[in-house]
Enzyme design. Structure first.
Site, PDB file in Angstrom:
ATOM      1  N   THR A  31      -6.676  -1.097  -2.367  1.00 29.59           N
ATOM      2  CA  THR A  31      -6.449  -2.489  -1.994  1.00 29.59           C
ATOM      3  C   THR A  31      -6.705  -3.368  -3.211  1.00 29.59           C
ATOM      4  OG1 THR A  31      -6.991  -2.216   0.335  1.00 29.59           O
ATOM      5  CG2 THR A  31      -7.429  -4.387  -0.608  1.00 29.59           C
ATOM      6  N   ARG A  60      -1.582  -0.577  12.901  1.00 33.91           N
ATOM      7  CA  ARG A  60      -2.996  -0.684  12.567  1.00 33.91           C
ATOM      8  C   ARG A  60      -3.198  -1.804  11.555  1.00 33.91           C
ATOM      9  NH1 ARG A  60      -6.044  -0.233   7.491  1.00 33.91           N
ATOM     10  NH2 ARG A  60      -8.164   0.408   8.018  1.00 33.91           N
ATOM     11  N   GLY A  74      -6.094  -3.585   9.028  1.00 33.05           N
ATOM     12  CA  GLY A  74      -7.384  -3.366   8.397  1.00 33.05           C
ATOM     13  C   GLY A  74      -8.125  -4.662   8.139  1.00 33.05           C
ATOM     14  N   ASP A  75      -9.123  -4.580   7.270  1.00 31.18           N
ATOM     15  CA  ASP A  75      -9.973  -5.746   6.997  1.00 31.18           C
ATOM     16  C   ASP A  75      -9.352  -6.750   6.054  1.00 31.18           C
ATOM     17  OD1 ASP A  75     -11.548  -5.316   4.000  1.00 31.18           O
ATOM     18  OD2 ASP A  75     -10.499  -3.616   4.865  1.00 31.18           O
ATOM     19  N   THR A  93     -12.542  -4.167  -0.927  1.00 29.91           N
ATOM     20  CA  THR A  93     -11.647  -3.019  -0.867  1.00 29.91           C
ATOM     21  C   THR A  93     -12.410  -1.854  -0.260  1.00 29.91           C
ATOM     22  OG1 THR A  93     -10.226  -1.527  -2.157  1.00 29.91           O
ATOM     23  CG2 THR A  93     -12.255  -2.269  -3.202  1.00 29.91           C
ATOM     24  N   GLY A  94     -11.694  -0.906   0.311  1.00 30.59           N
ATOM     25  CA  GLY A  94     -12.376   0.253   0.885  1.00 30.59           C
ATOM     26  C   GLY A  94     -11.895   0.567   2.288  1.00 30.59           C
ATOM     27  N   GLY A 144     -11.402   0.042   5.944  1.00 33.98           N
ATOM     28  CA  GLY A 144     -11.361  -1.226   6.652  1.00 33.98           C
ATOM     29  C   GLY A 144     -12.201  -1.324   7.909  1.00 33.98           C
TER      30      GLY A 144
END
Length: 295
Positions: free
Chosen positions: A162, A190, A192-193, A213-214, A216
């Site tokens: 990300t 889906r 994510g964050d 980043t990472g 989510g």
């Protein structure tokens, strides 16, 4: 791909810095700077944003992005878009030209097109590297009778990539932006964050700007960007708050990822608990980049 990552964040840094250098008083150049920096990374196939993103379970690209202005707390976000090369451009249009904060899917694409952004085919966002990555992952999962829709949340060997940017301009305004293609083999639809306000992105002139980043799902559970910024508002320096955030992410929900944080005084923090995270920063005094710095 270490060198490609360092080169990519360096190019994004240069694009954002040019905006800050050209800007005068009377506008939030920080907002322009984070947009341009993220566009560079969306256009760079190295990263999981724009063209070159991870593919979902059906072999399609679905993109999310958010941009936020610390001066006004206005934000714009898009989720699950399939026909936008630069979702952060659409997010910026939402921030600037809509009373709403968030659009998803076909509605987001329609809004973007109505406001002058070109649409593309989903195939234009897909590259052979990611087709093979998905094929290999699904083959491995099937061989083990594993029907997971995505890699396990504690699997640090899966790159997420990300992209995000934070900036401070000469007027004292800060801004943040985050953009992603999500996770490998994710279920269609889906989210994510990255594009959720306070989770993967937040900016407030009274405290700080942050981009994460990472993985989510754990980040969303903690509303991690806002959690970090609240620590800074309480008096912690960004470098300490950033490290505290990734420690909290691991200890509380066994999550992994990274964060960049910047306050209105120009103090910044970079932290991650993954083996690597590409990063770069520039101030009027110095410039640096790397992939393994933590803390």
């Amino acid at each position: 791909m270490v060198e490609a990552h360092i080169r990519g964040v360096g190019n994004a840094l240069a694009a954002g810095w040019r905006v800050l250098e050209r800007a005068g008083s009377g506008r939030c150049a920080a907002l322009d700077a984070v947009e341009e920096a993220v566009v560079v990374m969306e256009d760079d196939e190295t990263f999981d944003a724009g063209r070159g993103s991870f593919l979902n379970r059906d072999g399609r690209v679905q993109l999310d992005a958010l941009i936020m202005d610390g001066a006004t707390l206005r934000a714009g976000g898009v989720g699950c878009v399939e026909r936008l090369r630069n979702p952060v451009r659409a997010a910026r249009k939402i921030l600037s030209e809509s009373p709403h904060l968030y659009f998803v899917g076909e509605g987001a694409e329609r809004f973007a097109a109505q406001h002058g952004l070109p649409l593309c085919k989903n195939e234009d966002l897909i590259i052979p590297r990611e087709v093979e990555r998905l094929r290999q992952y699904q083959a491995d999962a099937n061989s083990h009778g594993n029907e997971l829709f995505a890699p396990a949340a504690d699997d640090e060997t899966i790159s997420h990539d990300t992209v995000g940017a934070v900036a401070l301009d000469c007027n004292g305004n800060i801004a943040a932006a985050t953009s992603t293609g999500g996770t490998l083999n994710k279920a269609p639809g889906r989210l994510g964050d990255s594009s959720l306000i306070g989770c993967g992105c937040y900016a407030d002139n009274q405290s700080a700007a942050a981009s994460t980043t990472g993985w989510g799902e754990p980040i969303m559970k903690l509303v991690l960007a806002k959690w970090t910024i609240d620590r800074i508002a309480a008096g912690n320096l960004p470098e300490w708050a950033a490290q505290e955030a990734v420690n909290y992410l691991k200890q509380r929900v066994n999550g992994h990822g990274g964060i960049i944080v910047l306050d209105p005084e120009g103090h910044f923090g970079i932290a991650h608990n993954t083996p690597r995270m590409a990063w770069a920063y520039k101030t009027v005094k110095q410039q640096e980049s790397g992939v393994e710095r933590s803390g």
